[in-house]
Design an enzyme around this catalytic site. Sequence first.
Site, PDB file in Angstrom:
ATOM      1  N   HIS A   1     -42.049 -37.875  12.299  1.00 59.70           N
ATOM      2  CA  HIS A   1     -42.221 -38.909  10.628  1.00 59.70           C
ATOM      3  C   HIS A   1     -42.468 -40.363  11.357  1.00 59.70           C
ATOM      4  CE1 HIS A   1     -38.790 -39.722  13.505  1.00 59.70           C
ATOM      5  NE2 HIS A   1     -38.452 -41.117  13.078  1.00 59.70           N
ATOM      6  N   ASP A   2     -43.295 -40.150  12.383  1.00 58.99           N
ATOM      7  CA  ASP A   2     -43.870 -41.922  13.085  1.00 58.99           C
ATOM      8  C   ASP A   2     -45.357 -41.757  13.344  1.00 58.99           C
ATOM      9  OD1 ASP A   2     -41.458 -42.850  12.994  1.00 58.99           O
ATOM     10  OD2 ASP A   2     -40.702 -42.435  14.363  1.00 58.99           O
TER      11      ASP A   2
ATOM     12  N   GLU B   1     -35.545 -41.238  22.303  1.00 54.38           N
ATOM     13  CA  GLU B   1     -37.007 -41.962  22.184  1.00 54.38           C
ATOM     14  C   GLU B   1     -36.578 -42.935  22.999  1.00 54.38           C
ATOM     15  OE1 GLU B   1     -39.293 -43.286  18.312  1.00 54.38           O
ATOM     16  OE2 GLU B   1     -37.530 -43.491  18.348  1.00 54.38           O
TER      17      GLU B   1
ATOM     18  N   ASP C   1     -32.971 -41.918  19.085  1.00 54.88           N
ATOM     19  CA  ASP C   1     -33.960 -43.544  18.460  1.00 54.88           C
ATOM     20  C   ASP C   1     -33.911 -44.362  19.338  1.00 54.88           C
ATOM     21  OD1 ASP C   1     -35.085 -44.015  15.803  1.00 54.88           O
ATOM     22  OD2 ASP C   1     -33.809 -45.269  16.271  1.00 54.88           O
TER      23      ASP C   1
ATOM     24  N   ASP D   1     -30.450 -36.535  14.090  1.00 57.41           N
ATOM     25  CA  ASP D   1     -30.512 -37.841  15.348  1.00 57.41           C
ATOM     26  C   ASP D   1     -29.356 -38.989  14.998  1.00 57.41           C
ATOM     27  OD1 ASP D   1     -32.452 -40.288  15.580  1.00 57.41           O
ATOM     28  OD2 ASP D   1     -33.892 -38.847  13.981  1.00 57.41           O
TER      29      ASP D   1
HETATM   30  C1  NOJ Z   1     -37.898 -44.572  15.624  1.00 57.86           C
HETATM   31  C2  NOJ Z   1     -38.356 -44.086  14.175  1.00 57.86           C
HETATM   32  O1  NOJ Z   1     -38.351 -42.332  15.260  1.00 57.86           O
HETATM   33  C3  NOJ Z   1     -38.504 -44.637  13.360  1.00 57.86           C
HETATM   34  O2  NOJ Z   1     -38.708 -43.621  12.482  1.00 57.86           O
HETATM   35  C4  NOJ Z   1     -37.403 -45.907  12.236  1.00 57.86           C
HETATM   36  O3  NOJ Z   1     -38.497 -46.928  12.376  1.00 57.86           O
HETATM   37  C5  NOJ Z   1     -37.751 -46.485  14.054  1.00 57.86           C
HETATM   38  N1  NOJ Z   1     -37.132 -46.150  15.550  1.00 57.86           N
HETATM   39  C6  NOJ Z   1     -35.922 -47.547  14.303  1.00 57.86           C
HETATM   40  O4  NOJ Z   1     -34.640 -46.993  13.975  1.00 57.86           O
END
Ligand code: NOJ
Length: 560
Positions: A329-330, A256, A199, A98
Amino acid sequence: MNKTWWKESVVYQVYPRSFNDSNGDGIGDLQGMIEKLDYLKDLGIDVIWLSPVYQSPNDDNGYDISDYKSIMDEFGTMSDWEQLIDEVHRRDMKLIMDLVVNHSSDEHRWFQESKKSKDNPYRNYYYWRPGKDGKEPNNWESIFSGSAWQYDEKTDEYYLHLFSKKQPDLNWENEEVRKEIYKMMTFWLEKGVDGFRMDVINLISKTEGLPDAPLQEGKEYASGGEFYMNGPRIHEFLQEMNREVLSKYDIMTVGETPGATIDDAILYTGEERNEVNMVFQFEHMDLDSGPSGKWELKPLLLTDLKKSLSKWQTGLDGKGWNSLYVNNHDQPRIVSRFGNDKEYRVESAKMLATMLHMMQGTPYIYQGEEIGMTNVRFDSIDQYKDIETINMYHEKVEQRNEDIQSVMNSIYVKGRDNARTPIQWDDSKNAGFTTGDPWIQVNPNYKEINVKQAISDPNSVYHYYQKLIKLRKTHDIIVYGSYELLLEDDERIYAYTRSLEDKKLLVILNFTDEEVLFEKPEEMIYDTKQLLISNYMVDEGESLARILLKPYEARVYKLY
Ligand code: NOJ
């Protein structure tokens, strides 16, 4: 279309904190991961995406980095990490890391310096601004609730943080910042990493002047996203990063990109553009949310899902490259979200996997998805660990007096901790994740749903994923074929085809818990049909003209 290894790969995401704990401190770690590499190899995956393992105060579980070049103590040491990458490569897999460079931690040395004075050499590494009329410099809202600005007494100015106040945004306008980041990326590439998951990379370019956004009535802050998502210099920055770093290595990159449209994605991933290989887009993950965002629950319409995924499938065909995901994970667990995690957990988890893995693009599996792990319901907010969830709860319940039960309900459906409970390895205490106290409670259903059970049961979700991955390796058409949607307006069946040269795949998915009749379009003709995979027993001789699909049934035929 060029053929490349990263188009033909299947990626598995490890969220290390919740994966496997080797030393009994309740937190997953690198040695724990090494113990499980054979498990990942057996599943058949090619690439591991490792969520952040860098030094971090863990305000956002590692997405707040205080030292980009060292390993978080809780996860191990640099020598554990070196052992990990060696062991990954020895098994002929790859490891991508990451890359979190929209922001750092406020405990990063750069930020600590930048706080000291207005003329500190690091001041301009971040966005510092004076207040406006006794208030914040602009009206942008943090993605984690409240203002996106934090006041700092020492210099009587505010700094920008799109996420938590412990995640100050780095100033990409500053060439020195970019150079430092490129150096750091090179450091990891020289250590052998095979690429990066970047990210929120499309947030790094902010509109000059950081203008106020139009405010909705009754609201204190406005999203402001139009001033930093896919911002004015984003392509210039990515092309520079590509030129300075990425182009020198045979690696894979995935950005992302919340809020990216297909046109944006073509710019990010077009092969001639030299930016990134693929993006994570969010459109299909937003379909069950209302206008005020993810916490406003809205039932999913299958026709919306089909429309969105189909648009991306055809929109990027030959022009860019898709990444295929429904979990990370989100996001809440997909079997609880779009399937049925009770009576048809196994069937619907397999059906959803079929939907995704038969599409064009690079598939991502999030840890636990391969055994059909489900959402969790903790009784109290005190059992939750995720900063986004906790901030939202306090804002809604304490500041706005909203009904606790309905806030908890939105957490049960959408909270990020749904995906972050420990991996259920077996039915022993703490699901075999740790011998200590887990940092977040294990989902109580671990006695029935766990890896050990799944491996021993030939009909498990796990064995189905294994088969899907194998199919992708043996049929080019799954990777490269063009996509076409059938039955566009049907609210119960999702059916599509893939075509490559004279071959076709027919994918048929029942999205309901009832029997539904599928009728093959008459114009679809073929000489031979071969059933590639299905989640129920199927009589191979059965005609395709009319099929009475069972609840959540999935079938894939190859026609030629
Ligand atoms: C996206 C990540 O996937 C998430 O877990 C994170 O909280 C935010 N970006 C901030 O880094």
